[in-house]
Design an enzyme around this catalytic site. Structure first.
Site, mmCIF file in Angstrom:
data_model
loop_
_atom_site.group_PDB
_atom_site.id
_atom_site.type_symbol
_atom_site.label_atom_id
_atom_site.label_comp_id
_atom_site.label_asym_id
_atom_site.label_seq_id
_atom_site.Cartn_x
_atom_site.Cartn_y
_atom_site.Cartn_z
ATOM 1 N N LYS A 108 12.167 7.900 -5.555
ATOM 2 C CA LYS A 108 11.799 6.813 -6.475
ATOM 3 C C LYS A 108 10.764 7.313 -7.486
ATOM 4 C CE LYS A 108 8.713 3.780 -6.672
ATOM 5 N NZ LYS A 108 8.442 3.930 -8.123
ATOM 6 N N GLU A 139 -0.236 11.955 -0.163
ATOM 7 C CA GLU A 139 -1.035 12.809 -1.059
ATOM 8 C C GLU A 139 -1.704 11.870 -2.054
ATOM 9 O OE1 GLU A 139 -1.468 15.976 -0.846
ATOM 10 O OE2 GLU A 139 0.166 16.693 0.402
ATOM 11 N N CYS A 189 -4.879 14.935 -9.716
ATOM 12 C CA CYS A 189 -5.597 14.502 -8.511
ATOM 13 C C CYS A 189 -6.665 15.488 -8.074
ATOM 14 C CB CYS A 189 -4.583 14.326 -7.385
ATOM 15 S SG CYS A 189 -3.557 15.803 -7.172
ATOM 16 N N GLU A 246 -12.546 7.572 -8.610
ATOM 17 C CA GLU A 246 -11.604 8.442 -9.325
ATOM 18 C C GLU A 246 -11.328 7.782 -10.680
ATOM 19 O OE1 GLU A 246 -7.344 8.561 -8.292
ATOM 20 O OE2 GLU A 246 -7.506 10.733 -8.329
HETATM 21 P P1 NAD Z 1 0.315 4.665 -7.940
HETATM 22 O O1 NAD Z 1 -0.156 4.691 -6.543
HETATM 23 O O2 NAD Z 1 0.072 3.442 -8.738
HETATM 24 O O3 NAD Z 1 1.905 4.895 -7.998
HETATM 25 C C1 NAD Z 1 2.490 6.050 -7.423
HETATM 26 C C2 NAD Z 1 3.943 5.733 -7.093
HETATM 27 O O4 NAD Z 1 3.986 4.792 -6.034
HETATM 28 C C3 NAD Z 1 4.737 5.101 -8.221
HETATM 29 O O5 NAD Z 1 6.073 5.564 -8.141
HETATM 30 C C4 NAD Z 1 4.646 3.603 -7.912
HETATM 31 O O6 NAD Z 1 5.712 2.879 -8.477
HETATM 32 C C5 NAD Z 1 4.707 3.622 -6.402
HETATM 33 N N1 NAD Z 1 4.022 2.533 -5.699
HETATM 34 C C6 NAD Z 1 2.889 1.888 -6.047
HETATM 35 N N2 NAD Z 1 2.543 1.005 -5.085
HETATM 36 C C7 NAD Z 1 3.470 1.116 -4.094
HETATM 37 C C8 NAD Z 1 3.665 0.469 -2.835
HETATM 38 N N3 NAD Z 1 2.824 -0.459 -2.383
HETATM 39 N N4 NAD Z 1 4.725 0.839 -2.074
HETATM 40 C C9 NAD Z 1 5.585 1.792 -2.506
HETATM 41 N N5 NAD Z 1 5.465 2.421 -3.706
HETATM 42 C C10 NAD Z 1 4.416 2.095 -4.488
HETATM 43 O O7 NAD Z 1 -0.286 5.961 -8.644
HETATM 44 P P2 NAD Z 1 -0.114 6.456 -10.147
HETATM 45 O O8 NAD Z 1 -1.015 5.675 -11.031
HETATM 46 O O9 NAD Z 1 1.315 6.554 -10.500
HETATM 47 O O10 NAD Z 1 -0.672 7.978 -10.015
HETATM 48 C C11 NAD Z 1 -2.003 8.303 -10.080
HETATM 49 C C12 NAD Z 1 -2.590 8.506 -8.698
HETATM 50 O O11 NAD Z 1 -1.840 9.501 -7.990
HETATM 51 C C13 NAD Z 1 -4.008 9.029 -8.739
HETATM 52 O O12 NAD Z 1 -4.778 8.341 -7.791
HETATM 53 C C14 NAD Z 1 -3.855 10.495 -8.353
HETATM 54 O O13 NAD Z 1 -5.012 11.075 -7.794
HETATM 55 C C15 NAD Z 1 -2.734 10.429 -7.377
HETATM 56 N N6 NAD Z 1 -2.108 11.745 -7.241
HETATM 57 C C16 NAD Z 1 -2.293 12.467 -6.076
HETATM 58 C C17 NAD Z 1 -1.745 13.742 -5.948
HETATM 59 C C18 NAD Z 1 -1.923 14.551 -4.689
HETATM 60 O O14 NAD Z 1 -1.152 15.490 -4.486
HETATM 61 N N7 NAD Z 1 -2.883 14.250 -3.837
HETATM 62 C C19 NAD Z 1 -1.000 14.284 -6.991
HETATM 63 C C20 NAD Z 1 -0.841 13.535 -8.158
HETATM 64 C C21 NAD Z 1 -1.398 12.262 -8.266
#
Ligand code: NAD
Length: 480
Positions: free
Chosen positions: A178, A252, A286, A385
């Site tokens: 997804k 992650e 991240c 963050e």
């Molecule tokens: P987000 O959590 O809003 O969304 C990430 C993904 O999850 C999207 O595809 C979203 O549609 C989906 N999603 C959101 N809520 C969900 C739920 N309750 N159930 C299932 N799916 C859900 O994050 P974002 O704004 O897209 O990305 C930024 C974040 O990602 C930052 O916090 C960043 O640090 C983190 N990140 C972490 C890593 C790592 O490897 N640790 C790498 C890249 C980004």
């Protein structure tokens, strides 16, 4: 303009169950760059069913590791042929400078696929061990975890997909991916590559959508394992659901890592290193070291060096190969980052560079790289963050205090130390509560586990540990 009106399910393009569409805009131009269907519940049902059928009927899970490795290599070839298209698409979707997306979004994913193709060739799937407290032997089997739900964020969609796709397929799992709505288009190129590589129908299925689509997928009864990258807030929610279902999950999540500048550091080299370790992709990574810890004895020098570096970065059109800093992902996200900076200033921080929208870039959600001095580690700007181009510079008195400040965070994903003495840097790395750490640079390695502790997540991707996450173990006790 890419306009995909179908979903990639069961080895082909399938009409979505609803007319709901995702509109994708370039954050650099604010213009619409394409549309994708938003997968609904019936589409997720179909994708999970296809992935489950593919596990058994195609025999994918029972293919020899050699045969699966060959399929992964073919997928790597097909993606490599599209690497520049993937990079350009991701840059258009999320504003990542093209010099970076060409490598990270275009070519590194092919390297990840080839790495796991090599690893599965040499991994023992069945191992016979002499029994310890009884006669006979035990056969320990590594069996595929099953149907994997992979959920990725917008900031590095192709790269983070490969971290899940490659080990999952190598282990014999099938996948429902997804992507985020912001980056709903580039996975169309992955679908093309899957077809060209001749993977059995249903081994890879793609259902773009928002949070609702993700939630439905995570709790779907046909899913055996969830692999998530995204915010700590969403990760917590997904972890709760998987806990209730007793479903294996890797998370992650976010970070707020420290860059510890030791007093012996070469400040010019350190500042240059921090340009990528702390400000890459406008701070929308991240693992960035966004809290710069400076010795009091050299605080002003460090602040000046970091300020000069941030002010010198070339900001502008992310499709220009000379651009170092692109836009933020959305208008709303830029507003949020600006309000965090304003709150930091209200709490006593000083903006030494940036803090505003760059002149001459009226279209697009740009924000100049920003450095805040006079920050205390207890301030919200040092704890949350931000996910924007914002560094805080925090003073410390001695190395023990630097380690205490680095560890005084809800997160533990990464971190760096900057020093003339690499052994001293390694010594300090041993004391920081984190999943990954860099000495005088920060560059994750495909062969080593990547992931976080505390609110930065659970489990690891990459390396042999990243493959192990897609197996379940079975012990078969043989008689004496
Ligand atoms: P987000 O959590 O809003 O969304 C990430 C993904 O999850 C999207 O595809 C979203 O549609 C989906 N999603 C959101 N809520 C969900 C739920 N309750 N159930 C299932 N799916 C859900 O994050 P974002 O704004 O897209 O990305 C930024 C974040 O990602 C930052 O916090 C960043 O640090 C983190 N990140 C972490 C890593 C790592 O490897 N640790 C790498 C890249 C980004």
């Amino acid at each position: 303009m890419p306009h995909c009106s179908a979903l990639f399910i069961d080895g082909g393009w399938r009409a979505p169950s609803s007319r709901e569409a995702i509109t994708v805009r370039s954050p650099a131009t604010e213009q619409v760059i394409g549309h994708a269907p938003c997968a609904g519940e019936a589409d997720v049902d179909a994708a999970v069913a296809a992935a489950r059928r593919a596990l058994t009927t195609s025999g994918w899970r029972h293919w020899t590791p050699q045969r699966r490795a060959e399929a992964l290599d073919r997928l790597a070839d097909a993606l490599e042929a599209r690497a520049h298209s993937v990079a350009a698409m991701v840059t258009n979707e999320n504003g990542m400078p093209i010099s970076m997306s060409t490598v990270l979004e275009g070519f590194v994913p092919t390297g990840v696929l080839r790495y796991y193709a090599g690893l599965i060739r040499s991994t023992e799937l069945e191992e016979r061990r002499p029994a310890v407290a009884r006669g006979g032997a035990t056969v320990v089997r590594r069996e595929p975890a099953g149907v994997v739900a992979a959920i990725v964020p917008w900031n590095a969609p192709s790269l983070l997909t490969s971290f899940k796709l490659a080990p999952a397929l190598a282990a014999g799992c099938t996948l429902v991916l997804k992507p985020s709505p912001e980056t709903a288009l580039d996975s169309g190129l992955l679908a093309e590559a899957v077809l060209e590589a001749g993977l059995p129908a249903g081994v890879v299925n793609i259902v773009p959508g928002g949070r609702e689509t993700g939630e439905y997928l995570v709790s779907h009864p046909g899913v055996d394992k969830v692999a998530f990258t995204g915010s700590s807030q969403a990760g917590r929610r997904i972890g709760e659901v998987c806990g209730r279902l007793l479903r294996p999950v890797s998370l992650e999540l976010g970070g707020k890592s420290a860059a510890i500048v030791l007093e012996d550091a070469d400040l010019q080299a350190t500042a240059q290193g921090l340009a990528s370790a702390s400000l890459t992709h406008s701070g929308q990574y991240c693992y960035l070291s966004t809290r710069v810890l400076a010795p009091r004895s050299r605080y002003r020098e460090v602040l000046d060096a970091v300020t000069d570096m941030a002010a010198s970065l070339v900001i502008g059109d992310p499709l220009d190969p000379g651009t170092q800093v692109g836009p933020l992902i959305s208008r709303q996200h830029r507003r949020r980052v600006e309000s965090v900076i304003a709150a930091g200033v209200d709490a006593g921080a000083t903006v030494t560079t940036g803090g505003r929208r760059p002149k001459g870039l009226d279209q697009g959600w740009f924000l100049s790289p920003t450095v805040l001095g006079g920050v205390d580690n207890t301030a919200p700007v040092a704890r949350e963050e931000i996910f924007g181009p914002v560094l805080v510079v925090i003073p410390y008195t001695d190395v023990d205090e630097a380690v205490t400040i680095a560890n005084d965070s809800e997160y533990g994903l990464a971190g760096t130390v900057w020093t003339a003495d690499v052994d001293r840097g390694l010594d300090l790395a041993r004391r920081v509560e984190t999943g990954t750490f860099g000495v005088n640079s920060y560059l994750p390695d495909l062969g080593a586990p990547f992931g976080g502790v505390k609110s930065s997540g659970l489990g690891r991707e990459l390396g042999p540990e990243g493959l192990a996450a897609y197996f379940r173990l079975k012990s078969v006790y043989l008689p004496a």
